[in-house]
Design a protein around this motif. Structure first.
Motif, short mmCIF file in Angstrom:
data_model
loop_
_atom_site.label_atom_id
_atom_site.label_comp_id
_atom_site.label_asym_id
_atom_site.label_seq_id
_atom_site.Cartn_x
_atom_site.Cartn_y
_atom_site.Cartn_z
N ALA A 167 -16.39 -26.54 -8.82
CA ALA A 167 -15.50 -27.20 -7.87
C ALA A 167 -15.69 -28.71 -7.98
N ILE A 168 -14.58 -29.45 -8.00
CA ILE A 168 -14.60 -30.90 -8.10
C ILE A 168 -13.87 -31.48 -6.91
N ALA A 169 -14.46 -32.50 -6.29
CA ALA A 169 -13.84 -33.16 -5.14
C ALA A 169 -13.84 -34.66 -5.36
N GLY A 170 -12.92 -35.33 -4.68
CA GLY A 170 -12.87 -36.79 -4.68
C GLY A 170 -13.36 -37.32 -3.35
N SER A 171 -14.21 -38.33 -3.39
CA SER A 171 -14.83 -38.82 -2.15
C SER A 171 -13.82 -39.37 -1.15
N GLU A 172 -12.65 -39.81 -1.64
CA GLU A 172 -11.64 -40.39 -0.74
C GLU A 172 -10.38 -39.55 -0.69
N ASP A 173 -10.54 -38.26 -0.89
CA ASP A 173 -9.39 -37.35 -0.89
C ASP A 173 -8.91 -37.12 0.54
N ILE A 190 -16.77 -36.68 -7.19
CA ILE A 190 -16.42 -37.88 -7.93
C ILE A 190 -16.13 -38.99 -6.93
N ARG A 191 -16.91 -40.03 -6.99
CA ARG A 191 -16.75 -41.14 -6.05
C ARG A 191 -15.65 -42.09 -6.52
N ARG A 192 -15.14 -42.86 -5.55
CA ARG A 192 -14.05 -43.82 -5.81
C ARG A 192 -12.82 -43.10 -6.38
N ALA A 193 -12.55 -41.93 -5.82
CA ALA A 193 -11.38 -41.17 -6.24
C ALA A 193 -10.82 -40.42 -5.05
N ASP A 244 -15.75 -31.73 1.95
CA ASP A 244 -16.35 -30.60 2.67
C ASP A 244 -15.50 -29.34 2.57
N LEU A 245 -14.18 -29.51 2.53
CA LEU A 245 -13.28 -28.36 2.41
C LEU A 245 -13.40 -27.74 1.02
N VAL A 246 -13.48 -28.59 0.00
CA VAL A 246 -13.64 -28.10 -1.37
C VAL A 246 -14.98 -27.38 -1.52
N ARG A 247 -16.03 -27.96 -0.96
CA ARG A 247 -17.36 -27.34 -1.05
C ARG A 247 -17.38 -26.00 -0.32
N GLU A 248 -16.72 -25.92 0.81
CA GLU A 248 -16.65 -24.67 1.56
C GLU A 248 -16.03 -23.55 0.72
N THR A 249 -14.99 -23.90 -0.02
CA THR A 249 -14.34 -22.91 -0.88
C THR A 249 -15.27 -22.52 -2.03
N ALA A 250 -15.92 -23.49 -2.64
CA ALA A 250 -16.86 -23.19 -3.72
C ALA A 250 -17.96 -22.25 -3.25
N ASP A 251 -18.41 -22.44 -2.03
CA ASP A 251 -19.50 -21.63 -1.50
C ASP A 251 -19.11 -20.17 -1.32
N LEU A 252 -17.80 -19.87 -1.35
CA LEU A 252 -17.36 -18.48 -1.25
C LEU A 252 -17.72 -17.69 -2.50
N VAL A 275 1.92 -39.82 1.16
CA VAL A 275 1.32 -39.02 0.09
C VAL A 275 0.43 -39.90 -0.79
N MET A 276 0.89 -41.10 -1.11
CA MET A 276 0.06 -42.00 -1.92
C MET A 276 -1.26 -42.30 -1.22
N ASP A 277 -1.23 -42.45 0.10
CA ASP A 277 -2.46 -42.69 0.85
C ASP A 277 -3.44 -41.53 0.72
N ARG A 278 -2.91 -40.31 0.69
CA ARG A 278 -3.78 -39.14 0.56
C ARG A 278 -4.24 -38.94 -0.87
N TRP A 279 -3.39 -39.31 -1.82
CA TRP A 279 -3.70 -39.05 -3.23
C TRP A 279 -4.74 -39.99 -3.81
N PHE A 280 -4.68 -41.27 -3.41
CA PHE A 280 -5.45 -42.27 -4.15
C PHE A 280 -6.38 -43.09 -3.25
N SER A 281 -7.43 -43.59 -3.88
CA SER A 281 -8.40 -44.44 -3.18
C SER A 281 -7.81 -45.81 -2.89
N ARG A 282 -8.49 -46.55 -2.06
CA ARG A 282 -8.02 -47.91 -1.72
C ARG A 282 -7.97 -48.81 -2.95
N ASP A 283 -8.95 -48.66 -3.85
CA ASP A 283 -8.96 -49.49 -5.05
C ASP A 283 -7.74 -49.23 -5.92
N PHE A 284 -7.36 -47.97 -6.05
CA PHE A 284 -6.22 -47.63 -6.91
C PHE A 284 -4.92 -48.16 -6.34
#
Length: 262
Positions: free
Chosen positions: A204-210, A233-236, A216-224, A149-158
């Motif tokens: 809609a807000i997305a994290g580049s490392e989510d 948001i990059r580096r997140a 793309d999944l978040v954008r697809e929902t926004a486009d509805l 879960v931590m791998d999915r939640w956070f970027s490598r830097d975090f």
């Protein structure tokens, strides 16, 4: 810190700010409690009426036996907002909180005038994926999933910061039944059709490392939703309000102003 009786669950909630302030409602993600929003709250405009709650099975709310239905999570929120006499709020939902936002907007548009869908989608994953996670929790508790879960939640830097342990601890201290129950709610939810019928200001807000809800999944929902906006948001990762609170708060504040909420 207060408790509200929603029927088959008792919901822990908190309200900050003046009673006459513009209401902003925050719904947090699977495996977190209302403290998820602590990093951004001091950065928001003053005078807001900020409403947070722990969904059933999380934080200080009660833990009914799993599984839960998405309709129950939406109903908990609906009853809480009615109890607080909230109308025309701006609703900010992250992950499962964003699914609650979509469902509530479809059911009770009088409650929501605009919404922020952060790191979420109309449909997240598939039943097999959620069945596997529920089985893992049943067998080994949330601890058995925590590193993944931590791998999915956070970027490598975090991952290189000591704060990672805080969020891992928050995850593992949630109730196993609560995590499994809400996982079942996500598994059974497909909002593509109802969300496509919504007509309200949406960001809609997305994290580049989510690793949970990729951009793309978040954008697809926004486009509805016609006229919606999308911000990356990059580096997140999955929780950009934690990793990049300054940017998250700035984008949210701009949306509050652009929609005339403040």
């Amino acid at each position: 810190m207060k408790m509200f009786d929603a029927g088959d669950a008792r919901i822990h909630y908190r309200v900050d700010g003046p009673a006459e302030g513009a209401p902003v409602v925050f719904a947090n993600s699977l495996g977190t409690d209302m403290r998820l929003w602590d990093p951004i709250l001091p950065l928001l405009p003053e005078g807001l009426r900020i409403i947070r709650w722990d969904k059933r099975g999380h934080g200080l709310s009660s833990v009914p036996p799993a599984p839960y239905a998405m309709g129950a999570l939406i109903r908990d929120c609906e009853r809480l907002l009615d109890h607080l006499q909230v109308r025309d709020c701006l609703f900010v939902g992250l992950s499962i909180g964003g699914m609650i936002a979509q469902g509530l907007a479809v059911k009770r548009l009088d409650l929501i005038r605009a919404m922020v869908l952060s790191n979420t989608a109309a449909k997240i994953g598939n039943p097999q994926l959620w069945d596997e996670r529920i089985a893992a929790v049943d067998q080994g508790g949330i601890e058995s999933l925590a590193d993944a879960v931590m791998d999915r939640w956070f970027s490598r830097d975090f991952h290189r910061t000591p704060e990672l342990e805080l969020w891992r601890n928050m995850l593992t201290q949630q109730a196993d039944d609560g995590y499994a129950g809400c996982s079942a709610a996500i598994s059974g939810t497909d909002f593509y059709t109802p969300t496509s019928g919504l007509r309200l200001p949406t960001l809609a807000i997305a994290g580049s490392e989510d690793g949970s809800t990729p951009p793309d999944l978040v954008r697809e929902t926004a486009d509805l939703i016609p006229g919606s906006k999308f911000h990356l948001i990059r580096r997140a990762g999955h929780l950009p309000c934690v990793e990049q609170p300054q940017e998250f708060a700035r984008v949210l504040s701009d949306f509050l102003r652009d929609t005339g909420h403040i």
